[in-house]
Design an enzyme around this catalytic site. Structure first.
Site, PDB file in Angstrom:
ATOM      1  CG  LEU A  28     -20.484  70.761 -33.181  1.00 18.35           C
ATOM      2  CD1 LEU A  28     -19.430  71.379 -32.284  1.00 18.35           C
ATOM      3  CD2 LEU A  28     -19.979  70.688 -34.610  1.00 18.35           C
ATOM      4  N   GLY A  29     -22.871  66.997 -31.874  1.00 19.53           N
ATOM      5  CA  GLY A  29     -22.974  65.664 -31.300  1.00 19.53           C
ATOM      6  C   GLY A  29     -23.879  65.674 -30.098  1.00 19.53           C
ATOM      7  N   GLY A  31     -24.865  63.308 -26.363  1.00 18.97           N
ATOM      8  CA  GLY A  31     -24.468  62.235 -25.463  1.00 18.97           C
ATOM      9  C   GLY A  31     -25.407  62.108 -24.296  1.00 18.97           C
ATOM     10  N   GLY A  32     -24.954  61.345 -23.295  1.00 23.03           N
ATOM     11  CA  GLY A  32     -25.807  61.086 -22.149  1.00 23.03           C
ATOM     12  C   GLY A  32     -26.131  62.308 -21.333  1.00 23.03           C
ATOM     13  CG  MET A  33     -23.454  64.074 -18.864  1.00 24.40           C
ATOM     14  SD  MET A  33     -21.913  64.767 -18.214  1.00 24.40           S
ATOM     15  CE  MET A  33     -22.518  66.217 -17.348  1.00 24.40           C
ATOM     16  CE  LYS A  50     -21.733  67.718 -21.752  1.00 22.19           C
ATOM     17  NZ  LYS A  50     -20.641  66.951 -21.121  1.00 22.19           N
ATOM     18  CG  ASP A 144     -14.875  58.340 -19.003  1.00 24.82           C
ATOM     19  OD1 ASP A 144     -14.551  57.143 -19.184  1.00 24.82           O
ATOM     20  OD2 ASP A 144     -15.882  58.846 -19.508  1.00 24.82           O
ATOM     21  CG  ASN A 149     -13.911  61.459 -23.219  1.00 24.92           C
ATOM     22  OD1 ASN A 149     -14.822  61.917 -23.904  1.00 24.92           O
ATOM     23  ND2 ASN A 149     -14.115  60.866 -22.056  1.00 24.92           N
TER      24      ASN A 149
END
Length: 732
Positions: A28-29, A31-33, A50, A144, A149
């Site tokens: 789905l996507g 990121g940094g983590m 995730k 954040d 988000n």
């Protein structure tokens, strides 16, 4: 990652097939983590899982941060967040599964549909206030909150990604010298007193998010996160475009001192008295469903929409964190351009502080590599030895705005802007001639067959001009053709029935006319010189997508070669006998990989990007491919070595197609700047000042730089064409 021989562009090799008992179905996507996957539970529940990046799974400090994210997400209810279904923070690859929420992020919604109408805006603000009340009641501070988000579900907004949240009474404080967050949506105390951040910081972020939803920009806007930091702490917010009945509430949310801001409960109470239509329409626009087959790919990211791009257009990056890079030099250059001394000092202070979650102007994510050597060059990147260039800037039409679109040929820089084509001397910018045209031009002029060719959007006419005088040599009505492309000295025209006609660029005479076998719609691409023209057509969707590529000799119309390749591919460059293509995936067409097809050998090499890019533009030099995605992520891939050389986060909301020589990678920005990054390491080396003119409006039309004979030329939104020395970007 070594290149895979035509084995498809599957998931990244390091990614597991399972997270606990959940089989990971699609990405789905990323990121940094970590990477977020679509999965389905045994009972059929759709989940967003995730999985932490392997490199971070070995870091005890990072594991602690991930445990905190899971704990924070579990503390709040699922009414306004993505509920946690399962998690394992102690596995070899820590993971967390939440309920999958179909819907775009607020960043995506604004980018694709523009600012929200007042009714939807009020509903968004009320929904976020309720969400923050719920989060704060659980004793959590998000820290954040930003457009990427916020998921827009049919029953209201959902707040996601608690990766840097903290319990209000937590003793786990921000380390000295580190600042975590995203500058345009951070409260002043996050810059001044990061150890004392409380719930009021989330209210400040809510105000900034509301401004973004109402206008498409933030209340404090700049391409530099350091300038944004100064504005947040010292300047008043720009609320132009915010509805009058909501502006007082937003202004109170953006108060400099935490105690002057309303609580979430106060905000909800005041919103009830706002005289605005309460729009009950779902947030998700109908056009989001077009062409969607795999439902799991409709949502960009249910937990951490990070690395793929910052689609909200904010100046700073949208990632989890990274070291600020080249910042001191940037601050010094800003001071040299006449900015107030106080601002430079604040920016320099931010450079010392911003080392964690705040992205600098450029963040290096990958390893280094040697500079690109050799390879076929296009007309926009022809490098040769030349004396050092004295910088110049000129306006071909002093009373016209709009960024000139330029190309190089016949020893001149030829540029087109609304109603005008002009020729400039590359040495000093002197205007050699001007030629008025009817209508606008969406592409730069083309030098073909010894003439300057320009086509206008209005009337569909093409004119061939004498490069010495600008006088018309021949012209033709092209309204009957849906596509036109110059390749070498030939103009290729495609009619509605698929027939292609080749015209001599020097005379306008017809050379040949025929259909391209196997290609129903022949929309050509080419990459400079006298190479072939390429037609690519995609059939199927998802993993079943296939691309047929046909190479055509522009002089005769004969087929040079024809190939069928796996995946949804688009040609982006050529070098020798090799054609380079980018692979796209997902309903939004993100760039997920690079393909190199060797026509002579008939072999295919594939490289899957570790982190996909949003709608990347590409440039090929030798075996190296440079990709610039929306949000400013710039990636260099060496297809010969089969690895990503580096990844840099430039913080640019949107850039032009990149161009590279053996030393630097260049691209322009919407505010008229030209940026140069070191081609070996991906570090920002130089940038020119913005050139927006008298308006504060950032234009969408971007001009691709022209690199020729050791010089770089570009057009800017204020109507300026400028030239700088390609070999000395530090002095721009």
């Amino acid at each position: 990652m070594a290149p895979q021989r035509d084995t498809g562009s599957g998931a990244e090799a390091e990614l597991p097939e399972y997270a606990g008992q959940y089989r990971l179905e699609s990405c789905l996507g990323s990121g940094g983590m970590g990477v977020v996957h679509l999965a389905t539970s045994t009972s059929g529940l759709r989940l967003a899982v995730k999985v932490v990046h392997a490199e971070f799974a070995k870091d005890p400090e990072f594991r602690g941060r991930f445990r905190q994210e899971v704990a924070a997400a579990r503390q709040v209810s699922g009414a306004f967040t993505a509920p946690v279904v399962d998690a394992d923070t102690d596995s070899a690859r820590p993971w967390m599964a939440t309920l999958f929420i179909p819907g775009p992020t607020l960043a995506e919604h604004v980018k694709r549909n523009g600012p929200m109408p007042p009714g939807q805006l009020r509903r968004l603000m009320a929904g976020l206030a309720e969400a923050l009340r719920d989060i704060h009641r659980a004793g959590v501070v998000h820290r954040d909150l930003k457009p990427s988000n916020v998921l827009l579900a049919e029953d209201g907004p959902k707040v996601i990604d608690f990766g840097i949240s903290r319990p209000k009474d937590s003793e786990l404080r921000t380390e000295t010298g580190k600042l975590i967050g995203t500058p345009p949506f951070m409260a002043p105390e996050q810059f001044r007193r990061p150890r004392e951040v409380g719930p009021a910081a989330d209210i400040f972020a809510l105000g900034s998010v509301t401004v973004h939803a109402a206008t498409g920009r933030g209340p404090f806007d700049s391409d530099s996160p350091y300038v944004v930091a100064y504005q947040v702490v010292h300047d008043e917010p720009d609320l132009t475009g915010v509805p009058e009945n909501l502006a007082p509430l937003v202004r109170d949310c953006l108060a400099k001192e935490p105690e002057d801001r309303p609580t979430a409960d106060d905000l909800m109470h005041r919103l009830r008295s706002v005289a605005a239509s309460y729009d009950t329409q779902a947030f998700i626009p109908a056009q989001r469903e077009q062409g969607s087959g795999a439902g799991g790919e409709r949502a960009r990211d249910a937990l951490a929409e990070k690395g793929a791009a910052g689609p909200d257009g904010t100046a700073a990056g949208e990632g989890d964190g990274g070291a600020a890079d080249s910042g001191s030099a940037d601050a010094a250059r800003q001071g040299e351009r006449g900015r107030p001394r106080r601002r430079v000092l604040v920016v320099a202070t931010a450079l010392v502080l911003v080392v964690g979650g705040v992205l600098g102007s450029v963040r290096l994510l990958g390893d280094g590599g040697d500079a690109a050597r050799g390879g076929a060059a296009t007309p926009r990147a022809t490098v040769a030895a030349a004396p050092a260039l004295e910088p110049w800037a000129t306006k071909p039409a002093p009373k016209k705005a709009g960024a000139p679109q330029c190309s190089y040929g016949a020893g001149k820089l030829v540029c087109a802007q609304p109603g005008l084509v002009s020729a400039l001397d590359p040495a000093d910018g002197r205007v050699l001639w001007r030629h008025p045209v009817s209508g606008d031009t969406s592409e730069p002029p083309v030098v073909s067959g010894g003439l300057v060719h320009v086509s206008t959007d209005a009337g569909g006419r093409s004119q061939a001009l004498d490069p010495a005088t600008g006088e018309v040599r021949w012209e033709r009505d092209l309204t009957a053709y849906g596509s036109r492309r110059f390749v070498g000295g030939v103009l290729l025209l495609t009619s509605a029935d698929g027939t292609v006609t080749g015209l001599d660029g020097a005379t306008g005479d017809t050379l040949w006319s025929r259909a391209v076998p196997g290609q129903r719609e022949a929309y050509f691409t080419s990459f400079g010189g006298d190479g072939p023209a390429y037609v690519a057509s995609v059939t199927g969707e998802g993993e079943g997508a296939r691309t047929r590529v046909t190479a055509v000799d522009p002089e005769t119309g004969d087929v040079v070669w024809d190939a069928r390749l796996g995946g949804a591919l688009k040609p982006v460059g050529a070098s020798g006998d090799a054609l380079f293509l980018v692979a796209s995936g997902g309903v939004y067409g993100d760039t997920v990989g690079v393909v190199r097809y060797d026509a002579e050998a008939g072999t295919t090499d594939r490289f899957t990007l570790p982190v996909r890019l949003e709608q990347a533009l590409a440039f090929v030099r030798g075996d190296r491919v440079h990709l610039l995605g929306i949000g400013g992520s710039l990636v260099a891939v060496d297809m010969k070595a089969g690895r990503q050389l580096w990844r840099a986060e430039t913080g640019v909301a949107q850039g032009s197609a990149p161009v590279a020589d053996e030393r630097y990678v260049y691209f322009t920005t919407a505010d008229g700047r030209l940026l140069a990054l070191d081609a070996r390491k991906g570090r920002l080396t130089g940038e020119t000042p913005p050139r927006l003119g008298d308006t504060d409006r950032v234009v969408a039309a971007l001009t691709t730089p022209v690199v020729v004979e050791g010089r770089v030329f570009a057009g800017a939104p204020d109507g300026t064409v400028f030239g700088v020395d390609a070999g000395a970007p530090a002095g721009w």
